[in-house]
Design a protein around this motif. Structure first.
Motif, mmCIF file in Angstrom:
data_model
loop_
_atom_site.group_PDB
_atom_site.id
_atom_site.type_symbol
_atom_site.label_atom_id
_atom_site.label_comp_id
_atom_site.label_asym_id
_atom_site.label_seq_id
_atom_site.Cartn_x
_atom_site.Cartn_y
_atom_site.Cartn_z
ATOM 1 N N TYR A 1 -35.838 36.507 45.821
ATOM 2 C CA TYR A 1 -35.259 36.242 44.503
ATOM 3 C C TYR A 1 -36.208 35.447 43.648
ATOM 4 O O TYR A 1 -36.398 35.694 42.468
ATOM 5 C CB TYR A 1 -33.935 35.504 44.660
ATOM 6 C CG TYR A 1 -33.254 35.234 43.341
ATOM 7 C CD1 TYR A 1 -32.927 33.958 42.969
ATOM 8 C CD2 TYR A 1 -32.959 36.283 42.478
ATOM 9 C CE1 TYR A 1 -32.307 33.706 41.770
ATOM 10 C CE2 TYR A 1 -32.345 36.037 41.279
ATOM 11 C CZ TYR A 1 -32.016 34.755 40.919
ATOM 12 O OH TYR A 1 -31.404 34.518 39.718
ATOM 13 N N TYR A 2 -36.825 34.405 44.219
ATOM 14 C CA TYR A 2 -37.847 33.647 43.507
ATOM 15 C C TYR A 2 -39.145 33.747 44.286
ATOM 16 O O TYR A 2 -39.200 33.394 45.448
ATOM 17 C CB TYR A 2 -37.467 32.166 43.398
ATOM 18 C CG TYR A 2 -36.208 31.920 42.637
ATOM 19 C CD1 TYR A 2 -36.109 32.263 41.296
ATOM 20 C CD2 TYR A 2 -35.102 31.363 43.260
ATOM 21 C CE1 TYR A 2 -34.941 32.037 40.601
ATOM 22 C CE2 TYR A 2 -33.943 31.137 42.569
ATOM 23 C CZ TYR A 2 -33.865 31.474 41.238
ATOM 24 O OH TYR A 2 -32.707 31.243 40.553
ATOM 25 N N LYS B 1 -42.943 32.147 40.428
ATOM 26 C CA LYS B 1 -41.848 31.926 39.494
ATOM 27 C C LYS B 1 -41.203 30.560 39.663
ATOM 28 O O LYS B 1 -40.406 30.152 38.840
ATOM 29 C CB LYS B 1 -40.765 32.992 39.700
ATOM 30 C CG LYS B 1 -41.158 34.384 39.269
ATOM 31 C CD LYS B 1 -39.984 35.323 39.504
ATOM 32 C CE LYS B 1 -40.315 36.749 39.084
ATOM 33 N NZ LYS B 1 -39.179 37.642 39.355
ATOM 34 N N ALA C 1 -36.147 27.367 33.106
ATOM 35 C CA ALA C 1 -35.191 28.381 32.677
ATOM 36 C C ALA C 1 -33.770 27.882 32.811
ATOM 37 O O ALA C 1 -32.910 28.146 31.975
ATOM 38 C CB ALA C 1 -35.378 29.648 33.505
ATOM 39 N N ALA D 1 -30.982 27.602 29.959
ATOM 40 C CA ALA D 1 -29.696 28.279 30.129
ATOM 41 C C ALA D 1 -28.538 27.309 29.960
ATOM 42 O O ALA D 1 -27.520 27.629 29.355
ATOM 43 C CB ALA D 1 -29.632 28.930 31.506
ATOM 44 N N ASN E 1 -28.940 35.936 43.183
ATOM 45 C CA ASN E 1 -29.285 37.076 42.337
ATOM 46 C C ASN E 1 -28.037 37.805 41.846
ATOM 47 O O ASN E 1 -28.006 38.349 40.741
ATOM 48 C CB ASN E 1 -30.180 38.037 43.127
ATOM 49 C CG ASN E 1 -30.786 39.112 42.250
ATOM 50 O OD1 ASN E 1 -31.178 38.856 41.120
ATOM 51 N ND2 ASN E 1 -30.871 40.322 42.786
ATOM 52 N N GLY F 1 -26.477 37.087 38.367
ATOM 53 C CA GLY F 1 -27.023 37.635 37.131
ATOM 54 C C GLY F 1 -28.018 36.711 36.461
ATOM 55 O O GLY F 1 -28.568 35.790 37.065
ATOM 56 N N SER F 2 -28.215 36.934 35.163
ATOM 57 C CA SER F 2 -29.237 36.205 34.415
ATOM 58 C C SER F 2 -28.806 34.770 34.156
ATOM 59 O O SER F 2 -27.631 34.423 34.204
ATOM 60 C CB SER F 2 -29.504 36.893 33.080
ATOM 61 O OG SER F 2 -28.366 36.776 32.240
ATOM 62 N N HIS F 3 -29.792 33.934 33.832
ATOM 63 C CA HIS F 3 -29.520 32.520 33.595
ATOM 64 C C HIS F 3 -28.732 32.269 32.319
ATOM 65 O O HIS F 3 -28.260 31.149 32.104
ATOM 66 C CB HIS F 3 -30.830 31.737 33.554
ATOM 67 C CG HIS F 3 -31.453 31.569 34.902
ATOM 68 N ND1 HIS F 3 -32.431 30.645 35.165
ATOM 69 C CD2 HIS F 3 -31.235 32.207 36.079
ATOM 70 C CE1 HIS F 3 -32.794 30.721 36.427
ATOM 71 N NE2 HIS F 3 -32.083 31.668 37.006
ATOM 72 N N SER F 4 -28.575 33.229 31.496
ATOM 73 C CA SER F 4 -27.771 33.056 30.283
ATOM 74 C C SER F 4 -26.376 33.646 30.446
ATOM 75 O O SER F 4 -25.583 33.631 29.519
ATOM 76 C CB SER F 4 -28.468 33.712 29.083
ATOM 77 O OG SER F 4 -28.634 35.106 29.317
ATOM 78 N N GLY F 5 -26.079 34.161 31.637
ATOM 79 C CA GLY F 5 -24.803 34.831 31.856
ATOM 80 C C GLY F 5 -23.687 33.875 32.236
ATOM 81 O O GLY F 5 -23.911 32.750 32.686
ATOM 82 N N TRP G 1 -23.579 32.918 36.061
ATOM 83 C CA TRP G 1 -24.635 31.968 36.424
ATOM 84 C C TRP G 1 -24.263 30.555 35.987
ATOM 85 O O TRP G 1 -24.319 29.597 36.751
ATOM 86 C CB TRP G 1 -25.966 32.375 35.813
ATOM 87 C CG TRP G 1 -27.041 31.356 36.063
ATOM 88 C CD1 TRP G 1 -27.430 30.345 35.242
ATOM 89 C CD2 TRP G 1 -27.832 31.232 37.246
ATOM 90 N NE1 TRP G 1 -28.416 29.590 35.832
ATOM 91 C CE2 TRP G 1 -28.688 30.122 37.066
ATOM 92 C CE3 TRP G 1 -27.908 31.951 38.442
ATOM 93 C CZ2 TRP G 1 -29.606 29.715 38.025
ATOM 94 C CZ3 TRP G 1 -28.825 31.547 39.401
ATOM 95 C CH2 TRP G 1 -29.658 30.440 39.180
#
Length: 690
Positions: free
Chosen positions: A6-7, A11, A18, A22, A297, A300-304, A307
C-alpha cells in the motif's frame, strides 16, 4: 487480492503530509458523524518487530508505521495480560482480566463462562442515536459455546478461529504449492510441499439461517483470507449515506505455527543472521504488514469519507514468543515490559488532526472500549472503571495522565514448560513494581524506572534504593488496593494433581501455593483428589495461601471436610511477606474434630494465636461431612458462620479486632499431634470484595 504494497518506501514521507492535507479538507459532517471503527489485533507480535516502536526492526512494516504517521503512536501502550485469552477478554470488556478470575490462559479457557456477556460490539448496538453494523473476523478466543461466541456478544456476523491455535493452511495435502513452513522436529524450512503441522485448520463461520457456526476450509493463506473478508466488508459498508460499522479484525499472525507464502519467505532464505524459525517469522510479519496495507487501501483516497471518518486501531495481544521485544526485557508469559508493552497506534483523520504525534503517557487496551464508545456518541455510563476515553488526551483537551496506575496479575501456568509462577505488577508510568512468587514460595521483588532507554536490565533493580522507599510503598499499597477489588473463585474442577510428573506442581489454578511440604515425599502434601477437591495432608500445621490476591473488606466462603481427626479452616487477612518469606500473621476460622469452632488471631508467624471467639459446647464436628464456612471482614468487625451440609447455621462467631486490616487468604490443616497425619478437603471457594 492485490499483492502490491500500500505504501512503498518512496511514498512514506508523502503519507504524513497527505494525511494533514486530508484532515484539513474534511467536511463538518464527517467530523460530527459516528465513525467507522476498524480494530486490528495481532497475535504474539513483539515491541521490537515493527517500525512503530523500533526504527531498526528486521521487518520494515511501512503500512503499520503509516497508521502512526497518519495518527497517534502510543509509546507506552500496554495490554492487560501477557497471554491471548485474558488479553482479549480485557480488550472486549474494558476490564482487567483479574476482575473475572482470568489470571491465565488456563483459567480463561477453563472458566470461560465468567466472561462478561457484553462487548464493545454489543455496547455500540445499545446506542439509540446510531445503527452500528458489527463484524468479527479472525481469532476470538473468548469462549467456544454459542452463548459466548461473537454473535451472542453483539456481532452481526463472524468468520474466523473460535479459539486457540490454527494452521494457516489445510493440513490435508491441499495447500497451495507456494506454501512455506518451519518444521519444528527437523528445524528446517520446507517449501513447495503439503503443509505438515500439529495444528489443524480451525475456521468457522456463523450461518444466520441455522444460527450455528459452520466449519470452513479455506485453501489460501489464512491471513490473506481474513483480509479479503475484511476488504469486502469495508468496501460495502460505512459510506457517508450508510450506517457506520465496527470491524474487529483479529489476525492470528504471527503466532505459531510458522507458515507463510513462499514469496514472503524468499527475501530471508539466504540470511545467515537469522535462525530458520526467525526467517519464517519475519516473513509472516511482512505478510501481516502487507495485509494491514490492504485494509487501509480499502478505505479509499485521503480525501474520502471513509478515510477521514474511520478510526483505525492497531495493537497486539501480548509480547512475543518467537519475535523480538526490542529494547524491552521479557516476552510472552511474563509481566516485564516485553510481555505487556506493545506496538499501539490509532488514526482517525477527521478528529486526530495532529498526525505523526507520539503520545508518551501510559495507556492500556482496556481504554479502547471507552474511546470507541465515546467516539460513537455514547453518553451512557460505562460498565467499567478501568477504561478511559483517550481522545481528549490525544487531542490535547485534557491534560494529566489517563491513569494513575496500571495493574497486572498473572499466573504462568499456560502450556508445556511454564512455571506456575504468580506474577504481580503495578506501574505509575515512571516506576514499576513487580513481585513474583515461585512454586517453592520464593518471593522476588523488583522496582524499575520504565522510562529508561533499556528498562528492567538485570543491574537496574531499584528495590533496595533508600531514595525510592516512599515510591515503592505507594506502588505496593496501590497494588494491594487493586487486588482487594478483584474476586477470587476456585472450585478445583481442574486436574492439576501432577499425576505422572517427576516434579509435581505445587501451584494450582488461581495461584494457590502449598507450604510446609515434605521435601522427601514423591508427591506434594496438597493435591487435587478424585472428587476435584483440594486436599491437604500432614503433621502439625500445614497450610496454603493464595499468593495473588490481597483483600481488605470481603466475604469468604469455603466448603471444608475433615477426612481424619484434626482441625482445619480458612486463613484471611494473612500478612504479605517479610524478608522473602511468607508470614502467617492474620486470622483463622477453624473447625476441630469432635466439636469446636474458633475464630483466632494468629501471631508469631502463625504458630500460636489468640482465640477471639469460640463455640465448644452443643456442637458436633464429624469426619467425612461437608461443612460450609462463611467469613465476613469489614473494618475491625469479623464474623464467622458455620453451616452443615444442609445449609443450616450451627454456629456463629463475631469479634472486633483491628490488628490486621488486610492481607492474603488461604487454607490450613492441623493434626492432633506431631506424629499423626491429618487430612482435609476444601472446595467451592469464593472471595468477594464488599
Amino acid at each position: 487480492m492485490n499483492k502490491k504494497q500500500y505504501y512503498t518506501a518512496a511514498k512514506y514521507t508523502f503519507v504524513a503530509a497527505a494525511a494533514a492535507v486530508a484532515v484539513g479538507m474534511s467536511h463538518p459532517k464527517e467530523a460530527e458523524a459516528a465513525p467507522n471503527v476498524i480494530m486490528i489485533y495481532a497475535d504474539d507480535l513483539g515491541y521490537g518487530d515493527t517500525r512503530l516502536t523500533n526504527s531498526t526492526s528486521i521487518s520494515t512494516t511501512p503500512n503499520l508505521a503509516s497508521i502512526a504517521a497518519n495518527g497517534i503512536n502510543f509509546s507506552e501502550g500496554y495490554v492487560a495480560s501477557p497471554v491471548c485469552s485474558a488479553s482479549r477478554a480485557a480488550l472486549m470488556s474494558g476490564r482487567y482480566p483479574a476482575r473475572f478470575g482470568f489470571d491465565s490462559n488456563f483459567l480463561a479457557r477453563t472458566y470461560d463462562d465468567r466472561n462478561p456477556t457484553y462487548s464493545i460490539a454489543s455496547l455500540l448496538k445499545n446506542i439509540s442515536s446510531v445503527n452500528y453494523k458489527t463484524m468479527m473476523i479472525g481469532k476470538w478466543d473468548m469462549g467456544n459455546t454459542n452463548a459466548l461466541m461473537p454473535v451472542a456478544r453483539g456481532f452481526d456476523s463472524f468468520y474466523g478461529i473460535p479459539g486457540g491455535i490454527s494452521s494457516y493452511y489445510p493440513t490435508n495435502g491441499t495447500a497451495p504449492s507456494d506454501a512455506t513452513f518451519w518444521q519444528k522436529s527437523t528445524n528446517t524450512v520446507v517449501t513447495s510441499q503439503a503443509v505438515v503441522s500439529d495444528q489443524t485448520l480451525n475456521v468457522k463461520e456463523y450461518d444466520a439461517g441455522t444460527g450455528t457456526y459452520v466449519k470452513r476450509t479455506p485453501t489460501n493463506y489464512l491471513t490473506d483470507v481474513f483480509t479479503d473478508k475484511a476488504v469486502d466488508y469495508i468496501q460495502n459498508n460505512g459510506g457517508a449515506a450508510q450506517d457506520p460499522f465496527f470491524l474487529y479484525l483479529a489476525f492470528n499472525s504471527p503466532h505459531v505455527p510458522m507458515q507463510v507464502p513462499s514469496s514472503y519467505y524468499a527475501p530471508y532464505a539466504s540470511r545467515t543472521d537469522l535462525t530458520n524459525q526467525q526467517k519464517v517469522y519475519n516473513a509472516m510479519v511482512d505478510n501481516l504488514d502487507h495485509n494491514v496495507g490492504e485494509v487501509l487501501n480499502a478505505l479509499g483516497s485521503h480525501s474520502g469519507y471513509k478515510w477521514n471518518n474511520t478510526m483505525v486501531v492497531f495493537v497486539s495481544d501480548n509480547g512475543p514468543e518467537i519475535g523480538s521485544a526490542g529494547r524491552l526485557q521479557g516476552g510472552k508469559h511474563d509481566v516485564f515490559e516485553g510481555g505487556i508493552r506493545e506496538p499501539f497506534a490509532i488514526q482517525w483523520p477527521s478528529q486526530y488532526t495532529n498526525a505523526g504525534t507520539t503520545y508518551t503517557k501510559m495507556v492500556g487496551t482496556q481504554d479502547l472500549l471507552a474511546t470507541i464508545l465515546r467516539a460513537a456518541g455514547s453518553t451512557a455510563t460505562l460498565p467499567t472503571q478501568a477504561s478511559t476515553d483517550l481522545s481528549p488526551y490525544v487531542k490535547g483537551t485534557s491534560s494529566g495522565n489517563p491513569h494513575d496506575y496500571l495493574y497486572w496479575r498473572y499466573i504462568n501456568e499456560d502450556g508445556e514448560g511454564q512455571t506456575d509462577q504468580v506474577q504481580l505488577a503495578v506501574s505509575n508510568g515512571t516506576y514499576k513494581y513487580i513481585r513474583t512468587i515461585d512454586p517453592d514460595t520464593t518471593v522476588n521483588e523488583y522496582l524499575y524506572d520504565v522510562t529508561e532507554v533499556n528498562p528492567e536490565q538485570a543491574g537496574d533493580n531499584l528495590i533496595g534504593s533508600s531514595g525510592l522507599t516512599a515510591t515503592k510503598n505507594a506502588l505496593i499499597a496501590a497494588l494491594n488496593d487493586w487486588n482487594a477489588n478483584n474476586p477470587l473463585r476456585e472450585d478445583f474442577n481442574d486436574d492439576l494433581s501432577g499425576a505422572g510428573d517427576t516434579d509435581p506442581p505445587y501451584g494450582y489454578a488461581q495461584g494457590w501455593f502449598a507450604y510446609n511440604k515434605d521435601a522427601d515425599a514423591p508427591n506434594p502434601d496438597w493435591s487435587v483428589n478424585s472428587a476435584n477437591q483440594w486436599e491437604g495432608t500432614g503433621k502439625g500445621g500445614i497450610r496454603s495461601v493464595q499468593a495473588g490476591s490481597y483483600f481488605t473488606n470481603f466475604t469468604y466462603d469455603a466448603d471444608v471436610m475433615l477426612k481424619t481427626s484434626g482441625k482445619s479452616g480458612v486463613i484471611f487477612r494473612s500478612s504479605d511477606h517479610a524478608n522473602g518469606s511468607f508470614m502467617f500473621k492474620g486470622y483463622l476460622a477453624q473447625i476441630e474434630y469432635g466439636g469446636a469452632f474458633r475464630l483466632i488471631r494468629m501471631d508469631a508467624n502463625g504458630t500460636s494465636g489468640t482465640v477471639l471467639a469460640e463455640k465448644t459446647s452443643g456442637l458436633t464436628v464429624n469426619t467425612n461431612e461437608t461443612y460450609h464456612l462463611q467469613i465476613g471482614a469489614n473494618g475491625s468487625a469479623l464474623t464467622a458462620t458455620l453451616k452443615n451440609a444442609a445449609g443450616t447455621v450451627i454456629a456463629t462467631l463475631s469479634a472486633t479486632d483491628s490488628t490486621y486490616s488486610g492481607g492474603l487468604v488461604g487454607l490450613r490443616v492441623g493434626s492432633p499431634n506431631s506424629t499423626t497425619n491429618a487430612t482435609t478437603a476444601f472446595d467451592n471457594i469464593v472471595v468477594l470484595p464488599q
